[in-house]
Scaffold this motif. Structure first.
Motif, PDB file in Angstrom:
ATOM      1  N   UNK A 188       7.155  -0.503  -2.355  1.00 24.07           N
ATOM      2  CA  UNK A 188       5.843  -0.216  -1.776  1.00 24.07           C
ATOM      3  C   UNK A 188       5.981   0.233  -0.325  1.00 24.07           C
ATOM      4  N   UNK A 189       5.079   1.134   0.086  1.00 23.06           N
ATOM      5  CA  UNK A 189       5.155   1.764   1.400  1.00 23.06           C
ATOM      6  C   UNK A 189       3.806   1.647   2.100  1.00 23.06           C
ATOM      7  N   UNK A 190       3.838   1.477   3.412  1.00 27.08           N
ATOM      8  CA  UNK A 190       2.635   1.549   4.239  1.00 27.08           C
ATOM      9  C   UNK A 190       2.739   2.749   5.171  1.00 27.08           C
ATOM     10  N   UNK A 191       1.627   3.482   5.292  1.00 26.14           N
ATOM     11  CA  UNK A 191       1.561   4.595   6.234  1.00 26.14           C
ATOM     12  C   UNK A 191       0.669   4.266   7.423  1.00 26.14           C
ATOM     13  N   UNK A 192       0.530   2.985   7.707  1.00 28.56           N
ATOM     14  CA  UNK A 192      -0.177   2.565   8.925  1.00 28.56           C
ATOM     15  C   UNK A 192       0.458   3.286  10.113  1.00 28.56           C
ATOM     16  N   UNK A 193      -0.340   3.738  11.089  1.00 26.57           N
ATOM     17  CA  UNK A 193       0.199   4.613  12.136  1.00 26.57           C
ATOM     18  C   UNK A 193       1.438   4.095  12.866  1.00 26.57           C
ATOM     19  N   UNK A 194       1.574   2.781  13.018  1.00 25.06           N
ATOM     20  CA  UNK A 194       2.711   2.241  13.757  1.00 25.06           C
ATOM     21  C   UNK A 194       3.991   2.163  12.927  1.00 25.06           C
ATOM     22  N   UNK A 195       3.913   2.417  11.623  1.00 24.02           N
ATOM     23  CA  UNK A 195       5.102   2.360  10.781  1.00 24.02           C
ATOM     24  C   UNK A 195       6.003   3.569  11.058  1.00 24.02           C
ATOM     25  N   UNK A 196       7.295   3.474  10.714  1.00 20.00           N
ATOM     26  CA  UNK A 196       8.198   4.610  10.958  1.00 20.00           C
ATOM     27  C   UNK A 196       7.694   5.926  10.379  1.00 20.00           C
ATOM     28  N   UNK A 197       7.122   5.887   9.170  1.00 13.97           N
ATOM     29  CA  UNK A 197       6.451   7.053   8.608  1.00 13.97           C
ATOM     30  C   UNK A 197       4.974   6.709   8.532  1.00 13.97           C
ATOM     31  N   UNK A 198       4.254   7.018   9.607  1.00 13.70           N
ATOM     32  CA  UNK A 198       2.863   6.603   9.705  1.00 13.70           C
ATOM     33  C   UNK A 198       1.909   7.777   9.723  1.00 13.70           C
ATOM     34  N   UNK A 199       0.725   7.578   9.183  1.00 17.44           N
ATOM     35  CA  UNK A 199      -0.305   8.600   9.205  1.00 17.44           C
ATOM     36  C   UNK A 199      -1.178   8.470  10.430  1.00 17.44           C
ATOM     37  N   UNK A 200      -2.336   9.091  10.382  1.00 24.92           N
ATOM     38  CA  UNK A 200      -3.335   8.969  11.440  1.00 24.92           C
ATOM     39  C   UNK A 200      -4.524   8.169  10.924  1.00 24.92           C
ATOM     40  N   UNK A 201      -4.212   7.152  10.173  1.00 23.00           N
ATOM     41  CA  UNK A 201      -5.183   6.253   9.557  1.00 23.00           C
ATOM     42  C   UNK A 201      -4.446   5.444   8.518  1.00 23.00           C
ATOM     43  N   UNK A 202      -5.168   4.763   7.655  1.00 27.25           N
ATOM     44  CA  UNK A 202      -4.525   3.950   6.627  1.00 27.25           C
ATOM     45  C   UNK A 202      -4.020   4.802   5.469  1.00 27.25           C
ATOM     46  N   UNK A 203      -3.021   4.293   4.792  1.00 31.14           N
ATOM     47  CA  UNK A 203      -2.473   4.947   3.615  1.00 31.14           C
ATOM     48  C   UNK A 203      -1.292   4.159   3.108  1.00 31.14           C
ATOM     49  N   UNK A 204      -0.923   4.391   1.861  1.00 36.54           N
ATOM     50  CA  UNK A 204       0.220   3.698   1.286  1.00 36.54           C
ATOM     51  C   UNK A 204       0.707   4.415   0.048  1.00 36.54           C
ATOM     52  N   UNK A 205       1.779   3.886  -0.525  1.00 34.89           N
ATOM     53  CA  UNK A 205       2.325   4.443  -1.763  1.00 34.89           C
ATOM     54  C   UNK A 205       3.136   3.366  -2.459  1.00 34.89           C
ATOM     55  N   UNK A 206       3.254   3.518  -3.771  1.00 34.33           N
ATOM     56  CA  UNK A 206       4.106   2.635  -4.565  1.00 34.33           C
ATOM     57  C   UNK A 206       4.971   3.518  -5.449  1.00 34.33           C
ATOM     58  N   UNK A 207       6.268   3.217  -5.484  1.00 32.05           N
ATOM     59  CA  UNK A 207       7.210   3.996  -6.281  1.00 32.05           C
ATOM     60  C   UNK A 207       7.782   3.127  -7.384  1.00 32.05           C
ATOM     61  N   UNK A 208       8.016   3.722  -8.549  1.00 32.24           N
ATOM     62  CA  UNK A 208       8.613   3.004  -9.661  1.00 32.24           C
ATOM     63  C   UNK A 208       9.423   3.962 -10.515  1.00 32.24           C
ATOM     64  N   UNK A 209      10.190   3.415 -11.450  1.00 33.09           N
ATOM     65  CA  UNK A 209      11.041   4.213 -12.337  1.00 33.09           C
ATOM     66  C   UNK A 209      10.526   4.230 -13.771  1.00 33.09           C
ATOM     67  N   UNK A 210       9.547   3.395 -14.078  1.00 37.12           N
ATOM     68  CA  UNK A 210       9.063   3.223 -15.442  1.00 37.12           C
ATOM     69  C   UNK A 210       7.780   4.025 -15.656  1.00 37.12           C
ATOM     70  N   UNK A 211       7.782   4.931 -16.631  1.00 41.76           N
ATOM     71  CA  UNK A 211       6.632   5.801 -16.860  1.00 41.76           C
ATOM     72  C   UNK A 211       5.396   5.027 -17.296  1.00 41.76           C
ATOM     73  N   UNK A 212       5.579   4.011 -18.133  1.00 37.56           N
ATOM     74  CA  UNK A 212       4.433   3.226 -18.593  1.00 37.56           C
ATOM     75  C   UNK A 212       3.803   2.462 -17.427  1.00 37.56           C
ATOM     76  N   UNK A 213       4.640   1.907 -16.558  1.00 38.05           N
ATOM     77  CA  UNK A 213       4.121   1.214 -15.384  1.00 38.05           C
ATOM     78  C   UNK A 213       3.405   2.199 -14.464  1.00 38.05           C
TER      79      UNK A 213
END
Length: 374
Positions: A188-213
């Motif tokens: 899981x990832x956060x794009x909160x502005x202070x994070x190393x990869x940050x946006x200009x507002x809130x944001x996030x992402x989740x990565x997985x390897x399973x297609x059903x999930x």
């Protein structure tokens, strides 16, 4: 009093990316597709490519990124999810929001990441207690470096537990050249502005390897959608990433790998300058940290911070009170033997300025201030 050095310098990064970022934002404004526009899909593809494994699903923030897989797995009442107490509230908050029970675990005294020994004891105690069913582990990549995923994964598999890499601060970090998703079920990832990869507002992402999930999480992300927009397959969230944020992040992603290396140079300069004066960060063998924070330990933290402030060097404390000592979390179980490391380091840790655009003069001032204050 000297000018204060920026703790995180987003303005310098903005100046570097201004032309390309303005072009990307103007494109979104011209197209008018502000929710799940084409830039969102492009960002998800680029995140997957950068991570080197898995599929990425964007969402509204880093907290939802952890909650979404818990909901997709059906984690809920009667289930136990193991999480460190020395972390931001979101790591445990999502467990409660899902209806499950967080079981707090101690951390390693050097890396500050989840202690495998404390985790193993907590799992055994939960099984012996018989009141909760162990379901998942949330390992937090605190301050930007990966947890000990080979050992954590082995323990999780032995007990049939799902493993979440809470990589809010550590997206882009690697262990033996691999993303944490090599071992974890989701990252899981956060794009909160202070994070190393940050946006200009809130944001996030989740990565997985399973297609059903992935399909289940995609449904959870948008109100539990089924095959049709107005068919609901499950209870879900409203957790879409704005297209404007995707445009900003696409611009930032083009320089992200370089910025990680620039952060590493700052960390190397700090270590060379004052490692013998303080307890410096220890990065697990084989790891590349994103250096979301550069966190040291000192004896007299208040005095240390006051002296650095007088020298124009800002500091921050992550985290002054462990989660299990906050009133809303005080009634939840903790690993047998307590959390002595967590409770000790919470009084000693302090973070120094860390960003890719610290110049030599600024680093010199910081090093001199640290040495003078210890």
């Amino acid at each position: 009093m000297p000018d204060m050095i920026p703790f995180i310098d987003l303005k310098a990064q903005r100046a570097r990316l201004k032309s390309e970022m303005d072009r990307m934002i103007d494109k979104v404004l011209d197209e008018g597709r502000y929710i799940l526009g084409p830039e969102v899909s492009e960002l998800e593809e680029k995140l997957s490519e950068f991570n080197g494994v898995g599929r990425a699903l964007s969402c509204a923030n880093g907290t939802d990124a952890i909650l979404i897989p818990l909901m997709a797995w059906g984690v809920g009442p009667g289930d136990a999810v193991f999480v460190p107490s020395f972390t931001f509230a979101a790591s445990a908050e999502v467990v409660v929001l899902a209806g499950a029970t967080p079981v707090f675990v101690d951390v390693d005294p050097d890396t500050y990441n989840i202690s495998v020994e404390s985790l193993a004891a907590a799992i055994d105690a939960t099984i012996s207690g018989g009141e909760l069913t162990p379901k998942a582990v949330i390992a937090v990549d605190l301050f930007g470096q990966p947890a000990d995923y080979p050992r954590i994964s082995e323990l999780a598999k032995a007990h049939d537990l799902k493993l979440i890499s809470d990589c809010a601060q550590g997206f882009g970090s690697t262990l033996n050249g691999r993303s944490a998703l090599h071992w974890a079920d989701v990252l899981t990832v956060s794009f909160y502005p202070a994070k190393p990869l940050g946006g200009y507002g809130d944001g996030g992402a989740v990565l997985c390897k399973d297609d059903a999930l992935y399909a289940a999480m995609k449904s959870v992300r948008v109100h539990g959608e089924g095959a049709d927009r107005y068919e609901y397959a499950r209870i879900g969230l409203n957790s879409r990433l704005d297209t404007l944020q995707a445009a900003v992040l696409l611009s930032k992603l083009t320089i992200f790998a370089e910025e990680i290396q620039l952060r590493q140079k700052v960390a190397d300069a700090y270590e060379a300058g004052f490692a013998q004066y303080v307890k410096k960060p220890k990065v697990i063998s084989g790891a590349q940290s994103t250096w979301a924070q550069y966190t040291i330990e000192v004896e007299d933290r208040d005095g240390f911070r006051a002296q650095l402030s007088a020298a124009g060097v800002p500091t921050a404390v992550y985290y002054p009170i462990p989660l299990h000592l906050h009133e809303p979390y005080a009634g939840f179980p903790i690993s047998p033997g307590g959390l002595p490391v967590t409770e000790e380091i919470a009084h000693r840790v302090v973070s120094l300025p860390m960003h890719p655009y610290l110049d030599g003069d600024q680093i010199g001032r910081i090093v001199a201030a640290v040495r003078s204050a210890t």
